[in-house]
Motif scaffolding. Structure first.
Motif, PDB file in Angstrom:
ATOM      1  N   VAL A  14    -102.828  14.841 -53.820  1.00  0.00           N
ATOM      2  CA  VAL A  14    -102.537  14.566 -52.177  1.00  0.00           C
ATOM      3  C   VAL A  14    -103.694  14.906 -51.321  1.00  0.00           C
ATOM      4  O   VAL A  14    -104.231  16.003 -51.334  1.00  0.00           O
ATOM      5  N   ARG A  15    -104.034  13.906 -50.673  1.00  0.00           N
ATOM      6  CA  ARG A  15    -105.045  13.952 -49.616  1.00  0.00           C
ATOM      7  C   ARG A  15    -104.941  13.559 -48.293  1.00  0.00           C
ATOM      8  O   ARG A  15    -104.123  12.468 -48.172  1.00  0.00           O
ATOM      9  N   ILE A  16    -104.778  14.420 -47.107  1.00  0.00           N
ATOM     10  CA  ILE A  16    -104.426  14.104 -45.941  1.00  0.00           C
ATOM     11  C   ILE A  16    -105.920  13.759 -45.085  1.00  0.00           C
ATOM     12  O   ILE A  16    -106.608  14.900 -45.012  1.00  0.00           O
ATOM     13  N   SER A  17    -106.086  12.669 -44.496  1.00  0.00           N
ATOM     14  CA  SER A  17    -107.416  12.491 -43.554  1.00  0.00           C
ATOM     15  C   SER A  17    -107.009  11.613 -42.399  1.00  0.00           C
ATOM     16  O   SER A  17    -105.949  11.278 -42.093  1.00  0.00           O
ATOM     17  N   ASP A  50    -101.639  20.602 -42.153  1.00  0.00           N
ATOM     18  CA  ASP A  50    -101.830  21.364 -43.501  1.00  0.00           C
ATOM     19  C   ASP A  50    -100.816  21.805 -43.964  1.00  0.00           C
ATOM     20  O   ASP A  50    -100.528  21.755 -45.156  1.00  0.00           O
ATOM     21  N   ARG A  51     -99.645  22.216 -43.325  1.00  0.00           N
ATOM     22  CA  ARG A  51     -98.420  22.666 -43.812  1.00  0.00           C
ATOM     23  C   ARG A  51     -97.912  21.460 -44.659  1.00  0.00           C
ATOM     24  O   ARG A  51     -97.314  21.726 -45.749  1.00  0.00           O
ATOM     25  N   ALA A  52     -97.845  20.220 -43.929  1.00  0.00           N
ATOM     26  CA  ALA A  52     -97.268  19.258 -44.691  1.00  0.00           C
ATOM     27  C   ALA A  52     -97.950  18.858 -46.190  1.00  0.00           C
ATOM     28  O   ALA A  52     -97.315  18.422 -47.142  1.00  0.00           O
ATOM     29  N   GLU A  53     -99.252  19.090 -45.915  1.00  0.00           N
ATOM     30  CA  GLU A  53    -100.025  18.843 -47.362  1.00  0.00           C
ATOM     31  C   GLU A  53     -99.737  19.637 -48.314  1.00  0.00           C
ATOM     32  O   GLU A  53     -99.515  19.445 -49.505  1.00  0.00           O
ATOM     33  N   ARG A  54     -99.409  21.158 -48.104  1.00  0.00           N
ATOM     34  CA  ARG A  54     -99.026  22.125 -49.034  1.00  0.00           C
ATOM     35  C   ARG A  54     -97.518  21.681 -49.645  1.00  0.00           C
ATOM     36  O   ARG A  54     -97.517  21.936 -50.685  1.00  0.00           O
ATOM     37  N   ARG A  55     -96.735  21.383 -48.758  1.00  0.00           N
ATOM     38  CA  ARG A  55     -95.282  21.152 -49.080  1.00  0.00           C
ATOM     39  C   ARG A  55     -95.422  19.708 -50.073  1.00  0.00           C
ATOM     40  O   ARG A  55     -94.687  19.909 -51.071  1.00  0.00           O
ATOM     41  N   VAL A 104    -104.950   8.780 -32.848  1.00  0.00           N
ATOM     42  CA  VAL A 104    -105.420   9.267 -34.393  1.00  0.00           C
ATOM     43  C   VAL A 104    -104.438   8.607 -35.210  1.00  0.00           C
ATOM     44  O   VAL A 104    -103.276   8.764 -35.052  1.00  0.00           O
ATOM     45  N   VAL A 105    -105.006   8.088 -36.161  1.00  0.00           N
ATOM     46  CA  VAL A 105    -104.384   7.738 -37.527  1.00  0.00           C
ATOM     47  C   VAL A 105    -104.506   8.583 -38.597  1.00  0.00           C
ATOM     48  O   VAL A 105    -105.534   9.052 -39.030  1.00  0.00           O
ATOM     49  N   VAL A 106    -103.369   9.064 -39.039  1.00  0.00           N
ATOM     50  CA  VAL A 106    -103.305  10.108 -40.152  1.00  0.00           C
ATOM     51  C   VAL A 106    -103.093   9.244 -41.373  1.00  0.00           C
ATOM     52  O   VAL A 106    -101.866   8.832 -41.561  1.00  0.00           O
ATOM     53  N   ASN A 107    -103.813   9.287 -42.433  1.00  0.00           N
ATOM     54  CA  ASN A 107    -103.772   8.783 -43.631  1.00  0.00           C
ATOM     55  C   ASN A 107    -103.275   9.742 -44.712  1.00  0.00           C
ATOM     56  O   ASN A 107    -103.901  10.726 -44.901  1.00  0.00           O
ATOM     57  N   VAL A 108    -102.279   9.510 -45.462  1.00  0.00           N
ATOM     58  CA  VAL A 108    -101.820  10.339 -46.477  1.00  0.00           C
ATOM     59  C   VAL A 108    -102.071   9.586 -47.931  1.00  0.00           C
ATOM     60  O   VAL A 108    -101.099   8.544 -48.184  1.00  0.00           O
ATOM     61  N   ASP A 109    -102.891  10.109 -48.849  1.00  0.00           N
ATOM     62  CA  ASP A 109    -103.054   9.315 -49.797  1.00  0.00           C
ATOM     63  C   ASP A 109    -102.564  10.374 -51.092  1.00  0.00           C
ATOM     64  O   ASP A 109    -103.047  11.524 -51.133  1.00  0.00           O
ATOM     65  N   VAL A 110    -101.798   9.610 -51.878  1.00  0.00           N
ATOM     66  CA  VAL A 110    -101.173  10.500 -52.994  1.00  0.00           C
ATOM     67  C   VAL A 110    -101.168   9.599 -54.237  1.00  0.00           C
ATOM     68  O   VAL A 110    -101.450   8.178 -54.115  1.00  0.00           O
ATOM     69  N   GLU A 111    -101.152  10.223 -55.343  1.00  0.00           N
ATOM     70  CA  GLU A 111    -101.039   9.661 -56.749  1.00  0.00           C
ATOM     71  C   GLU A 111     -99.917   9.929 -57.583  1.00  0.00           C
ATOM     72  O   GLU A 111     -99.911  11.132 -57.969  1.00  0.00           O
ATOM     73  N   ASP A 112     -98.988   9.074 -57.677  1.00  0.00           N
ATOM     74  CA  ASP A 112     -97.559   9.628 -58.355  1.00  0.00           C
ATOM     75  C   ASP A 112     -97.880  10.058 -59.980  1.00  0.00           C
ATOM     76  O   ASP A 112     -98.855   9.752 -60.514  1.00  0.00           O
ATOM     77  N   GLN A 113     -97.110  10.853 -60.344  1.00  0.00           N
ATOM     78  CA  GLN A 113     -97.162  11.379 -61.733  1.00  0.00           C
ATOM     79  C   GLN A 113     -95.777  11.232 -62.304  1.00  0.00           C
ATOM     80  O   GLN A 113     -94.656  11.298 -61.555  1.00  0.00           O
ATOM     81  N   SER A 114     -95.716  11.538 -63.647  1.00  0.00           N
ATOM     82  CA  SER A 114     -94.303  11.394 -64.423  1.00  0.00           C
ATOM     83  C   SER A 114     -93.685  12.714 -64.001  1.00  0.00           C
ATOM     84  O   SER A 114     -94.167  13.864 -63.879  1.00  0.00           O
ATOM     85  N   THR A 115     -92.320  12.372 -63.736  1.00  0.00           N
ATOM     86  CA  THR A 115     -91.447  13.823 -63.078  1.00  0.00           C
ATOM     87  C   THR A 115     -90.285  13.829 -64.043  1.00  0.00           C
ATOM     88  O   THR A 115     -89.587  14.455 -63.768  1.00  0.00           O
ATOM     89  N   ASN A 170     -99.896   6.594 -42.189  1.00  0.00           N
ATOM     90  CA  ASN A 170    -100.158   5.542 -43.243  1.00  0.00           C
ATOM     91  C   ASN A 170    -100.035   6.442 -44.530  1.00  0.00           C
ATOM     92  O   ASN A 170    -100.550   7.369 -44.824  1.00  0.00           O
ATOM     93  N   VAL A 171     -98.898   5.973 -45.495  1.00  0.00           N
ATOM     94  CA  VAL A 171     -98.849   6.452 -46.667  1.00  0.00           C
ATOM     95  C   VAL A 171     -99.235   5.599 -47.781  1.00  0.00           C
ATOM     96  O   VAL A 171     -98.801   4.252 -47.616  1.00  0.00           O
ATOM     97  N   ARG A 172    -100.380   5.942 -48.381  1.00  0.00           N
ATOM     98  CA  ARG A 172    -100.812   4.938 -49.469  1.00  0.00           C
ATOM     99  C   ARG A 172    -100.914   5.546 -50.795  1.00  0.00           C
ATOM    100  O   ARG A 172    -100.745   6.807 -51.000  1.00  0.00           O
ATOM    101  N   GLY A 173    -100.941   4.651 -51.876  1.00  0.00           N
ATOM    102  CA  GLY A 173    -100.971   5.160 -53.069  1.00  0.00           C
ATOM    103  C   GLY A 173     -99.564   5.622 -53.987  1.00  0.00           C
ATOM    104  O   GLY A 173     -99.595   5.729 -55.067  1.00  0.00           O
ATOM    105  N   ASN A 174     -98.452   5.534 -53.267  1.00  0.00           N
ATOM    106  CA  ASN A 174     -97.272   5.893 -53.685  1.00  0.00           C
ATOM    107  C   ASN A 174     -96.777   4.459 -54.488  1.00  0.00           C
ATOM    108  O   ASN A 174     -95.717   3.985 -53.848  1.00  0.00           O
ATOM    109  N   SER A 175     -96.877   4.254 -55.541  1.00  0.00           N
ATOM    110  CA  SER A 175     -96.265   3.269 -56.399  1.00  0.00           C
ATOM    111  C   SER A 175     -94.719   3.671 -56.900  1.00  0.00           C
ATOM    112  O   SER A 175     -94.153   2.723 -56.938  1.00  0.00           O
TER     113      SER A 175
END
Length: 792
Positions: free
Chosen positions: A352-355, A337-342, A365-376, A307-312
């Motif tokens: 970025v937080r993976i739980s 863990d490597r994906a989280e660092r990437r 198992v369900v993997v949740n990827v919570d992110v918060e976009d920022q200006s790029t 699940n990818v969440r928070g990416n607006s």
């Protein structure tokens, strides 16, 4: 006979219905009245209804940012506790924006029908930053060094140009992780952060951050072993994936890399559920850590969903492609863990937080990827000055996450005293869905070389590139370039650099036979015949490879590591040029002492003409002058631009006529150090250096079919008349090693990188002694060199 009429009576059923209806109507009316009365009592108890929430006085913080944190909403009951909570939320928004002295005053405006407006009046106050960052408990690593690791900085006289001194709890938390990783990377396996305390000092107008740490001793690696509990996987088969070695300083980053590499190695052998875990046995007496990598079969758990969440803004696939596994694959913590660092390294997200959470079955198992976009995106107006190009300005717009697709786009325009141009760049980091980058560059650049070689050149073209990352350190890039060079020699009254060939009416002095007087037309500045023969437009079709190896600990400010780049180019796939060119540049960084970094650099290049060319220049193997290498302070500081290498000494304008060489090499030793007494975050450093190098091997034509005199030139064997323009050139082509020593000031300022170099040439080519006693053809020196840029 009398008839008797009996009155008709209503049916009992109908009467009952009427009575029941009347009774129900009465009950309903009573209930409605009761409900309305209860509603009025409830409304009176809850307070009036909010008509709208109004924000006043905000200039530095956007309204949407404030409203997003508010609890009160329109059409909700008024609640004083919620108002007080919203005041604190607004104050927190301003604290995060660096305005800790902001004040918020709420007021209520009564409206008819039990409604009210809630108004928050804000007095923003002045900017308040982090006044001081304190460390407690550190004895091995200095506080100044730890502050340099943090992205949060202290307030100083440059604060009006930066935002890194703004207090942000999330940034502080990230800084604590950076500090922890730094200690673990440098052998402090027992390190821990005891506490972090942030207080606001209203008198000082800023925050005080206090971080307490326990360092512990520095450990080295005692031994490294592999304990494989999978029979088919032996220790020898994975030894190549081990980055840690006995005797080296313990480095948690290398341990993580080893875990990843062994996991990938074992997975390729078909063991998708294999797990690799490190076990470290500390020996405080010898201050060593014995490492063991245990390989074993893990539980058979599959990824049910990702699940990818928070990416607006960022698209889902941009996030998912950073994972080396997906739905249905075996779950592996190391790869997660490597994906989280990437994802963190992309720069697209603030957080970025993976739980994990249980799936629909025990082995899911369900993997949740919570992110918060920022200006790029970035828009910049830059300006600078260098001794080579003079004043120059640039306007650029770039986006590193174009349309949320993770693509990089940049468009820039430059305008300067001696250079101008425009360039466009586009990069797709995952070409065709694979972990390889593809890009295109389009450019048009004009450069004025009349100060050094009496010509102007415009290069217009494009480049296609494909990057193949074989490992995290090694990358191969395939390139194809197609560009046109348009070389011109100015011939005006201010720049009469071609009046020996094209006399300027009323200006160029003529001999009795009408030919230009050589001593006049060359004495006022004249381009070399080699340059004249290269005039016009030339098309180059070039294919190349770039080999890049990078182990630097920090790309912007390296302290340790190795960087090497080798480029090979073949020109001849059509077009007018035929040559093979190879260049290399390698740099090694090593921290000699805390904050004192030693740098060793070697560089070199060679170009060979290949058979007949289509440029019409000299012999078949000759090179155009613009294909040669031109060197100066980029090879040996203390020399001017184009100040090193072969020169045309047959012209009276010998100082300007650098004609380039085919071979160069050089080396540099440099030590960079902080300037005592200055805050680290000012970005000022000093340096001392020693350079040595040379450029030689002119391979262009030396004689030209333009007519000539009868005097034999003793160097080239061609003929020339002392009174009329020559038909050949004499080249001073020395292999002498040039060297210099000097000192520098480097400033990584908020306005951009700035560097001051002062160098003294120890050895140089002095030139040859002419008949009049003057030296001609010698190197051109330049003791002071300045380069810099600004961004505002």
């Amino acid at each position: 006979m009398m008839s008797t009429t009996t009155p008709r009576r209503k049916k009992p059923a109908a009467t009952a219905v009427i009575a029941l209806s009347a009774l129900m109507a009465g009950i309903t009316a009573a209930d409605t009245a009761f409900a309305q009365q209860a509603s009025r009592r409830a409304s009176a108890a809850q307070g009036p209804i909010i008509n709208r929430v109004v924000i006043e006085g905000n200039k530095r913080v956007e309204r949407a940012l404030i409203e997003g944190d508010l609890q009160l909403r329109a059409r909700a009951p008024y609640n004083q506790a919620a108002v007080d909570a919203d005041v604190q939320r607004i104050l927190e928004v301003y604290r995060r924006s660096g305005r800790g002295l902001a004040q918020v005053t709420p007021r209520v405006v009564d409206l008819p029908n039990g409604r009210v407006d809630v108004v928050y009046t804000i007095v923003e106050g002045d900017k308040t930053g982090v006044r001081e960052i304190r460390f407690v408990g550190n004895s091995q690593i200095s506080s100044s060094r730890l502050r340099g690791i943090m992205t949060t900085t202290e307030t100083n006289f440059l604060s009006f140009l930066k935002t890194s001194d703004v207090y942000d709890p999330d940034r502080i938390a990230n800084d604590l992780e950076l500090i922890r990783r730094y200690y673990l990377k440098n052998g402090y396996a027992d390190f821990r952060i005891v506490s972090s305390d942030v207080t606001f000092d209203p008198n000082g107008g800023g925050y005080i951050v206090t971080i307490a740490v326990e360092e512990g001793p520095q450990y080295r690696i005692g031994s490294v072993n592999v304990d494989s509990r999978i029979p088919e996987v032996t220790a020898e088969s994975v030894s190549g994936a081990i980055s840690t070695s006995a005797g080296a300083v313990y480095n948690a980053n290398l341990v993580e890399r080893t875990l990843q590499d062994i996991t990938t190695n074992v997975a390729r052998r078909g063991y998708a559920f294999a797990q690799v875990r490190p076990v470290g046995t500390r020996d405080p007496a010898t201050q060593t850590v014995s490492l063991a990598y245990i390989i074993e079969e893990g539980p058979r758990v599959y990824i049910e969903r990702l699940n990818v969440r928070g990416n607006s803004r960022t698209r889902d696939y941009v996030i998912r492609r950073e994972f080396d596994l997906g739905e249905g694959d075996a779950y592996n913590k190391v790869l997660i863990d490597r994906a989280e660092r990437r994802l963190n390294n992309l720069g697209y997200f603030k957080r970025v937080r993976i739980s994990n959470e249980p799936g629909s079955a025990p082995d899911r198992v369900v993997v949740n990827v919570d992110v918060e976009d920022q200006s790029t995106g970035a828009f910049s107006v830059s300006g600078g000055y260098s001794t080579a190009d003079g004043f120059i300005g640039e306007v650029a717009v770039s986006e590193s996450n174009f349309l949320g697709r993770g693509q990089f786009v940049r468009l820039a325009g430059q305008l300067g005293e001696r250079t101008n141009g425009v360039d466009f760049s586009f990069t797709e980091p995952y070409f065709l869905g694979y972990r390889m980058s593809a890009g295109i560059d389009l450019f048009s650049k004009f450069s004025d070389q009349t100060k050094y070689s009496r010509y102007e050149n415009r290069v217009t073209g494009g480049q296609l590139r494909l990057g193949l990352p074989f490992t995290e350190e090694f990358t191969l890039t395939l390139r194809y370039s197609l560009f046109q060079q348009d070389l011109k020699i100015p011939n005006t009254y201010k720049q009469p650099y071609n009046d020996c060939s094209a006399p300027l009416p009323g200006y160029t002095q003529l001999n009795a036979d009408g030919t230009p007087n050589r001593f006049f037309c060359e004495g006022n500045g004249e381009a070399s015949l080699a340059i004249k023969e290269s005039q016009g437009k030339t098309l180059t079709s070039l294919a190349g490879l770039t080999f890049n190896y990078n182990t630097l600990d920090n790309v912007k400010d390296p302290r340790n590591g190795f960087y090497a780049e080798v480029k090979t180019d073949f020109a001849g796939l059509g077009g007018d040029s035929r040559y093979f060119r190879a260049t290399g540049d390698a740099r090694y960084y090593y921290e000699l002492m805390e904050d004192i970094v030693g740098i060793a650099r070697v560089q070199g290049g060679h170009i060979i003409g290949l058979g007949n060319n289509n440029s019409g220049i000299g012999n078949g193997g000759d090179l155009r002058i613009v294909d040669h290498f031109f060197m100066g302070p980029s090879l040996v500081r203390g020399f001017a631009t184009n100040g090193i290498g072969p020169r045309d000494i047959s012209s009276l304008d010998t100082n300007a006529n650098a004609i380039g060489g085919t071979t160069y090499f050089g080396g540099t030793l440099e030590v960079q150090f902080p300037i005592f007494g200055l805050p680290r975050d000012l970005g000022l450093k000093g340096a001392v250096f020693a350079d040595a190098g040379t450029l030689f091997g002119y391979k262009g034509p030396t004689s030209f079919d333009i007519g000539g005199g009868s005097i034999l030139d003793p160097i080239n064997g061609c003929t020339q008349n002392p009174n009329v323009p020559q038909n050949c050139i004499s080249v001073l082509d020395s292999k002498k090693l040039r060297s210099s020593v000097g000192a520098s000031i480097l400033w990584s300022s908020p306005l951009g990188p700035i560097r001051f170099d002062y160098a003294f040439a120890l050895s140089k080519e002095e030139g040859i002694l002419a008949a009049n006693g003057a030296r001609i053809g010698g190197d051109r020196t330049q003791a002071f060199r300045f380069s810099g840029g600004t961004r505002f």
